[in-house]
Every structure is written in C-alpha cells, then in structure tokens.
Design an enzyme around this catalytic site. Structure first.
Site, PDB file in Angstrom:
ATOM      1  N   GLU A 200       0.792  -1.146  -0.076  1.00  0.00           N
ATOM      2  CA  GLU A 200      -0.110  -0.046   0.069  1.00  0.00           C
ATOM      3  C   GLU A 200       0.727   1.282   0.009  1.00  0.00           C
ATOM      4  OE1 GLU A 200      -2.763   0.725   3.361  1.00  0.00           O
ATOM      5  OE2 GLU A 200      -3.965   2.031   2.118  1.00  0.00           O
ATOM      6  N   HIS A 372      -7.389  -1.449  15.141  1.00  0.00           N
ATOM      7  CA  HIS A 372      -7.315  -0.685  13.676  1.00  0.00           C
ATOM      8  C   HIS A 372      -6.915  -1.527  12.557  1.00  0.00           C
ATOM      9  CE1 HIS A 372      -6.344   3.014  11.291  1.00  0.00           C
ATOM     10  NE2 HIS A 372      -5.917   2.080  10.430  1.00  0.00           N
ATOM     11  N   GLU A 373      -5.804  -2.359  12.590  1.00  0.00           N
ATOM     12  CA  GLU A 373      -5.889  -3.344  11.385  1.00  0.00           C
ATOM     13  C   GLU A 373      -6.780  -4.348  11.281  1.00  0.00           C
ATOM     14  OE1 GLU A 373      -3.769  -1.823   9.466  1.00  0.00           O
ATOM     15  OE2 GLU A 373      -2.581  -0.467  10.900  1.00  0.00           O
TER      16      GLU A 373
END
Ligand code: BES
Ligand code: ZN
Length: 889
Positions: A200, A372-373
C-alpha cells in the site's frame, strides 16, 4: 566465504544483472549457491479485469539458489566478506528474478498491453491465445514517471482469453516499500535479513508488473520456494509444503487461494520468527510472530486479537472470511502497521509487549493498532475503496472503530476521552489552518496518494465518523454498516455508497449532512449567547468558519450542517436538546432553565466544531469545572476551545490562564494531558519572548499539587490511567525544572544506570527527559550507551524520542548526527529529528537546518513516501511553514 563469480550469457547484451553496467555480470555479492536466496519468479495468472467478473491471478515465487538459473556460467570463485544471509550491502543490491504467467482476457483487439510496473526490468514477454500459438512482445516501453510499461506485440491480439508470460528482474530494495529486505539481529548477534512486502498504496508494481489499482481485484495463488529453515508466510494458510526437488535445502510452500482482493493487500514474508497462537471464539487461528526468542512478547497482542475478531464479527454481523490471521513484527517498517489480508505486518513497537519492560502507553498503543488493522480486514479488505480519493473512509473509519474495540477490551482505559485529546483536537488544530484540505481529495499520480495519509484523513475522518455515529445512534449505525458491507462484499465502494446505506438504515439525511464535512475543508466556530426569558433560556447560535489565524474574513461563507446537542447543570450527561443546525444562525428556546443553571453545547465533545460562549455563559461554567460536575471529556473540550480561541487572537490568553485555576482539583489523566499540550504550545511561543521563565513558573505551579498527590511510586489499587498520569506530571515538572522532581529523577537515574534499582517502564520517559533537559555531554553519552545496550525496540525508541531535550548546541548536533546513523532504524530517524525540533528553541532551528542540509539523503531514504511528509510535519514550527508550500499537517 567463497562466492561464485558468474557470467550470464543471455542477459549480457542488456545489462549486468547486479550492477547494471552493461558489462559482464559479477555476482560477488552472492555467497555459495545453497544459502543464497535469489528471488526467481513464477507464474501469475490473471483472468478478467472487470471487477464484477471472477478473476484469478496465480503467483509462484521461487527463492532459488543460483544453480537453478541455468543461464549462469561459473567463471571464477573468490573469497569475500559476506555479512548477510539475504543479498548483500550496497553497491550491489540484491535482486529478484521472476517468471510470470498471466491468464487474461483480451476485451478489444489490440497489439499493446499496458501494465503498472516500477523498478522492474522485463526480460521477455509473450502472449498465447487459448489454443493458439505464442506471440513474443517485441518492445517494452517503460513510462517511468507514470510507473507503467507498454508491451508491444508484432501482431494483433484478438478478443478472447489467453496467457501472458513475463519474466523480469526486480530489486529487493532497502526502501521499505514493494518487496524489500528488513535487517535484524539474531540472538547470537548475527546480522541477517528477512524479505518482506509493503504494497500500500501503489507498490505492488515494484514486486511484479500488474494492474495495481484497488478496484482491479483478483484471487491469488501464491507459492514460495524457500530455505527449509525459514518461516514463509502469505495471506492464506499453507496447503502444501514439500521438499523442493532440485535442492534439499529448499522447500516449496503452497498457500490456499485468496478471496478476490486488491493488489495492495497481497503480502509475503520470509525470515526467522517464533510465534504464539490461539484460536479465537469464532474459530479463527490467530498467530503472533515475533523475533526469535521473543515469543512471550507476542502474548498481549494475541489476547487482543483473539478478543477483537469476534467483536468485529458481531459488530458488523459479517464473519471474518479467512481461516487464519497472522500478526507479525517486522524490524524495518515504514508505517505503524499494515492490514494485508490475513498477514498483518507491524513495527515491533506496535506489536510486542514485554511484561516487565513495556510501559502502559505501549500496551494501549498495541491494543489500538491491533484494533485498527483488524477492522480493515472488513472495512477495506472485504469492501475496498473504489479509488484513493476514498482513502479517508478506510482510514478514518478504522481510526474511529479501533477506539470502540479497545473500549470493549479495556474499559479501564477510558479510551474515548483519550480519543478527544489524541485525534479530535489534533484534527481541529490542523484543519483550522488556511492550507488544510478537504477530507475527500482527488488523487492521480501515486506520489499524491502518499500525501493523503495524513491527520486529516485519519483524525478528522475518525472525528466526523464519531459525530455521525452519535447523530445516527449505535443501532441504526450498525444496521447501515451491515447493509454496506453485505452489499459490497468483495467489491469496491465509494463514500456515497456508505452514506446511502446509513441513510437507508436511519432515515436521516446523511449524505447532505456529511458532504458539508468531507467535501469542504475546515469546520465551524459556533458563537453562542443566552438570554433569560422568565423560566426559559433563549439561545442564539451563529456559525462561522474557525481559522487559526484569527476571525474568519473570507468572502464566501462556508456552512456546515452541524448536529448540536445541549445540556444544562440539571443533567450534565444527557442532552436536553438536540438539533441539526443547517443555517448560519439559529435561535433556540430551552424550556425551564433557571437563571442559576448553566448551559453547555457539544455534550461529550462529539460535534466537530469549536464553541465560543458569551462571557457570562462561560463564567457560569467555571464552577462546574472546579467541582467536577462537568464530565471529563467536556472539561477537556471546553479548555481546548479556550486555548485555541486565544491562540487565534479571538479571546485573551490571560483569560484562559485564569480559567486554568479552575483545574486545581483535576484528577483525570486525559484532561491533564490535553492541558499539558496546550501549555507546551504556549511555552514554545513564549520561548521567543521575555516571558519564558514566567511560563515555566506557571507550569510548575499548575502541576505541583497533582505531582505531590501522586508521588513517585504506584499506590495499591492504582490502574492504567494513574500510571499514565504519573508519567505525564513528573515529566512536565522535571522538564520545567521543579527542584524536588529534578533531584529525585537524577537519583533514580543513577540507581538505574548502576543497576541498583531498575526504573519501572512507566517512569523511564519522564526520568530520561528530565535528566536530559538539565543534563550535559556525560548525560547524553550515558543515554546513548543505554540505547546501544537496549535489546527491546521500545526502549530504543523511548530513548530516541527524548534525546532532543538536550539543549546545548553541540549536543543537539550530536543527536541529529545520531539520527542518521546505523544505530537508528530508518523509520525512527523521523522521531529523533522531531524530538530535537520539539525539545528546545535551539533544537527547532537546528532540526530544520539539518533536514535541509541532508535533504537528498533523507528524500532518498524514504523515496518521497509518507515518512517525508511526517518528517516535515514534526520539524517545522509554524513560522517556518512559510518556507514551504505543502504544509498540510
Ligand atoms: N493502511 C495503513 C498503513 C499505511 C499507512 C500504508 C501509510 C501506506 C501508507 C494502516 O492501516 C494504518 O493506518 N496504519 C497506521 C497505524 C494506525 C494504528 C493509525 C500507521 O501506519 O500509522
Ligand atoms: Zn489504517
């Protein structure tokens, strides 16, 4: 070590395989065939690029020794120093060689195929229509700027399916992007390398030519041929592992086919790791991979992950779709963590917790990052943004829900109050600048994508989602999320698609409201005054854009649709009135609010706006701060608004400092933390004036009572927030030169260094910062020694971040030089320089000069990635921002 010098006859004409000089190939950098990892490619199949079609890509990566590359011919053997096990140090960069086969569908007859491709040299490419003969591409036209390659064929490729084969060479780089190597030290002190991916936003194209856009999804079959003593991981579970026929030292590891997914989420890792594992309540195999010998340190994250997966499954009412999830700590890692589907990669400090040596804030950080991930596994991976313009939705949403998840796992963290001081106020600070930008931005070139991984996408994104969640209510919000996720399962979606689902679930005008927050930059300041009319209070509200530089004086009148909540002293925790302010001015009547009652806007500090009260309304709120009847998050918000209004010159700073007196009884960590930030900003501003000493005295006066109350050692029954508060207060007092704190810090530090009494992890940062702030070259040397000795990355980072507290010019230079040394991991250089910039007045100037003087090296190190933006952000004081035009943070 004896290494082979090889000549490659058929590549000779094009370039030298390693040094690319165009002469004979020297493979000096490669040790004996059996333990060299050469990245030999394999087959990648692709069929159908239309996102609604089922498409399939197949990749085999062979980590094969030279002897399997038949075109190499041995010309000599030489003795060289060979410190690494994977590749070698510059100038000879380790390369990987790949052979790929794509099964694809030609939609329109053409004699060209355009693909994304960066830092890759294609050797041959051919296309074979199904059941027909292969045609070789005769030209590879690289458009380097656009990161594309055009393959030209001598004849027209007709409509229909066929096989595209490409073999190529890429570089296993040191830039922490694409397919790169990460350096680590073994327990016996050897330096080795792991091979890791970080794709990413747009770096899958550095590992293999592909169609590298989030909306071009495919399934992937991945095989890795690796030395048998290495761990090989990828997105999916292993379905086969067998000896590699030609070499007993190798194994071929085959992974299950992935679900249909975007290229930026593909990942593979090869290296040496230990792991701990468990099965989550919803049956997913969870593993945390750690450096060898440190499996214990993975237990905390494992526990969090195992709790988090069922939490999200329940929240979204959609199961996690893969049979396993691995969380792995990578030594060299640019971001904090990356949500690769089923193989989430983390910086060591975002995953590893040592029960003895990790501090409370590290635990909290690990919990947030895991939350979060893992949220991305649904929101991002299962449903992916259509294009990078919608990145904010991905990151803003995950940055909001990570708090929901941590609140579920650790209610004692009071994490939502911390959200306000960490994300909400930070976003407001940046979004009040003239050079902020809207949450939704159009992006074209890859370099523009890196720039939007900023606090506006993350923190403002999270803040407006929090406001939206509050406006809709949890039940309808969840319904809407489920509608959205199930409708776009394995597909792509845009911001409007989420609004549509939430609108359906709630019956509220979500798109109309939210467009005012995501499509225009900034946010409003709401001025409010009250008039007592008999038993009622009549409120007059006016909204205007809030600007950090002073009252808004623009010609247009931006307007927001603002969900407003109002409470009174009758019940400070629930809204007496809720209204959507959809015009510049609004008059409201609050029934039955007596003259002695106070009124407060923005209950819970949820609305993304600032409030300016008329003087008498503000006056009436002060006692509610003092007697703590106003909830912590409201005390925090009120105080933060006042400081910002003062900084913008809208109200007087003296007035704000007077309000500070109302915080004498403040017990809450987060309120103190925000107060402390604001005082720090004020102190930085005053460091350029004659009032610096006075503000230090003021800081000491403000923090002394709470410091005395807390003392140095934890008391029975104390928890997480007490530990955080003690660290904050002692650090603040120590830095400000509070005599007793300074003396005690020096005493404890001495005992620590001498090994008599090791400092508890929570006290280390405040002690280190205190002794450095008032230290000399011996202090700095001692700290650098502690840094060298530290085994844990957390401790190294802790030291790195405070070194900038030293204030003598020559020592500042020493710290800056250290920032670029081998001692500091490349991703951490930014925080060392940032520490110098924020540590002192002298440091601020020196850091910025250092960045300019070393720009080439720094830029080259991060290749213009988002760490460069973070570097600029951490070291540029506001007045220096004028020197640069892209100051977005
Ligand atoms: N998707 C990002 C990782 C990323 C960041 C990739 C920047 C490319 C560029 C990931 O989900 C993320 O947001 N990571 C954060 C940590 C998180 C807890 C806020 C990060 O890396 O800072
Ligand atoms: Zn993220």
């Amino acid at each position: 070590m004896v290494v082979a010098l090889l000549r490659c006859s058929w590549l000779l004409e094009r370039f030298c395989f390693l040094c690319r000089t165009g002469t004979a190939c020297c493979l000096k950098c490669c040790p004996a065939p059996s333990n060299v990892l050469v990245w030999v490619a394999a087959a990648l199949r692709y069929s159908g690029s239309e996102k609604d079609e089922s498409s399939r890509w197949k990749i085999f990566f062979f980590f094969a020794p030279w002897k399997h590359v038949v075109m190499w011919e041995l010309i000599d053997e030489v003795e060289v120093e060979m410190p690494t096990s994977l590749g070698c140090p510059p100038p000879c960069a380790p390369l990987f060689l790949m052979l790929m086969t794509f099964l694809l569908q030609v939609k329109h007859a053409t004699n060209q195929i355009v693909m994304n491709c960066a830092d890759i040299d294609i050797i041959t490419a051919s296309y074979a229509p199904e059941g027909d003969e292969e045609v070789h591409a005769t030209g590879f036209n690289y458009q380097n700027e656009d990161e594309k390659v055009t393959l030209s064929f001598p004849s027209t490729l007709q409509k229909g399916t066929g096989t595209l084969k490409i073999d190529f060479v890429g570089e296993l780089n040191d830039k922490m992007k694409g397919f790169y190597r990460s350096k680590y030290t073994t327990p016996t002190g050897d330096t080795r390398y792991a091979a890791v991916t970080q794709f990413e936003a747009t770096d899958a194209r550095r590992a293999f030519p592909c169609w590298d856009e989030p909306a071009i999804k495919a399934t992937f079959d991945i095989s890795l041929v690796v030395p048998k003593d290495r761990v090989a991981l990828s997105n999916m579970n292993v379905i086969d592992r067998k000896p590699y026929p030609d070499d007993e030292n190798l194994v071929e590891v085959k992974f299950a086919r992935t679900p249909i997914m975007s290229t930026y989420l593909v990942a593979f890792v090869v290296g040496e790791y230990d792991f701990v594992e468990t099965r989550s309540l919803d049956g997913v195999l969870v593993r945390v991979y750690t450096p060898v010998g440190k499996a214990e340190q993975g237990k905390f994250a494992l526990e969090v992950a195992a709790k988090t997966l069922p939490f999200y499954k329940d929240y979204f009412n959609v199961p996690y779709p893969l049979p396993k999830i691995d969380l792995i700590a990578i030594a060299d890692f640019a971001a904090g963590a990356m949500e690769n589907w089923g193989l989430v990669t983390y910086r060591e400090t975002a995953l590893l917790i040592d029960p003895k040596n990790s501090c409370s804030s590290s635990r909290q950080w690990v919990a947030l990052v895991v939350g979060h991930e893992l949220a991305h596994q649904w929101f991002g991976n299962l449903v992916t943004m259509e294009w990078w313009t919608h990145l904010w939705l991905n990151e803003g949403f995950a940055s909001w829900i990570e708090y929901l998840c941590v609140d579920h796992c650790f209610p004692e963290y009071d994490i939502w109050t911390q959200f306000v001081s960490a994300d909400y106020t930070r976003a407001q600070e940046l979004d009040a600048l003239d050079n902020s930008h809207p949450i939704e931005v159009s992006v074209g070139h890859p370099s523009e994508v890196d720039e939007i991984f900023d606090a506006i996408s993350y923190s403002k994104g999270a803040s407006v989602i929090r406001m939206l969640h509050d406006y809709i209510g949890d039940e309808d919000f969840r319904k809407g999320m489920n509608l959205y996720l199930t409708k776009f399962l394995q597909k792509n979606a845009a911001t409007e698609d989420l609004w549509e689902s939430l609108e359906k679930a709630s019956g509220k005008p979500i798109a109309a409201v939210m467009n005012t927050w995501t499509k225009q930059m900034g946010f409003p300041l709401i001025y409010v005054e009250a008039e007592q009319v008999k038993d009622d209070k009549v409120l007059k509200l006016v909204q205007k854009k809030f600007c950090a530089s002073g009252p808004y004086a623009g010609e247009d009148f931006p307007m927001w649709m603002v969900p407003i909540s109002i409470c009174t002293s009758d019940d400070p925790t629930s809204a007496k009135m809720q209204v959507l302010m959809d015009k510049p001015e609004l008059t409201l009547v609050l029934k039955d609010v007596k003259p002695d009652q106070w009124v407060k806007l923005n209950l819970g500090t949820v609305g993304f706006y600032r409030t300016q009260y008329s003087p008498d309304m503000l006056e009436s709120l002060i006692p509610a701060i003092k007697d703590l009847s106003l909830p912590p998050v409201d005390r925090l918000g009120l105080q933060n608004d006042l400081f910002s209004l003062a900084r913008a010159g809208i109200i007087s700073t003296v007035e704000v400092l007077k309000v500070m007196e109302a915080f004498v009884n403040e017990p809450n960590y987060t309120v103190w933390s925000d107060l402390s930030c604001n005082l720090e900003i004020l102190s930085t501003l005053l460091s350029h004036t004659d009032f610096y000493e006075e503000i230090q005295v003021f800081v000491k006066d403000v923090f002394s009572p709470i410091g005395e109350r807390l003392g140095w050692d934890p008391k029975p029954g104390e928890g997480h927030l007490d530990a955080l508060l003690r660290g904050l207060v002692l650090g603040k007092l120590g830095k400000a030169g509070h005599k007793a704190t300074l003396e005690e810090a020096r005493r404890r530090f001495k005992d620590h260094v001498e090994g008599k009494n090791i400092l508890s992890a929570d006290l280390r940062s405040p002690v280190y910062v205190t002794i450095l702030k008032h230290g000399d070259s011996t202090t700095l040397d001692t700290m650098l020694k502690l840094h060298k000795q530290a085994d844990m990355q957390e401790e190294k980072n802790r030291i790195e971040r405070v070194l900038g507290a030293i204030s003598q010019p020559e020592l500042i230079q020493k710290v800056l030089t250290f920032a670029l040394s081998e001692e500091v991991r490349p991703q951490d250089t930014v925080s060392v320089i940032g520490g110098v910039a924020g540590g002192s007045k002298q440091g601020r100037k020196a850091a910025w000069k250092f960045v300019r003087d070393n720009w080439e090296e720094l830029y080259n190190r991060y290749q213009g990635g988002f760490l460069i933006s973070r570097l600029i952000k951490v070291c540029v004081a506001l007045r220096m921002a004028l020197e640069i035009s892209f100051y977005w943070f």
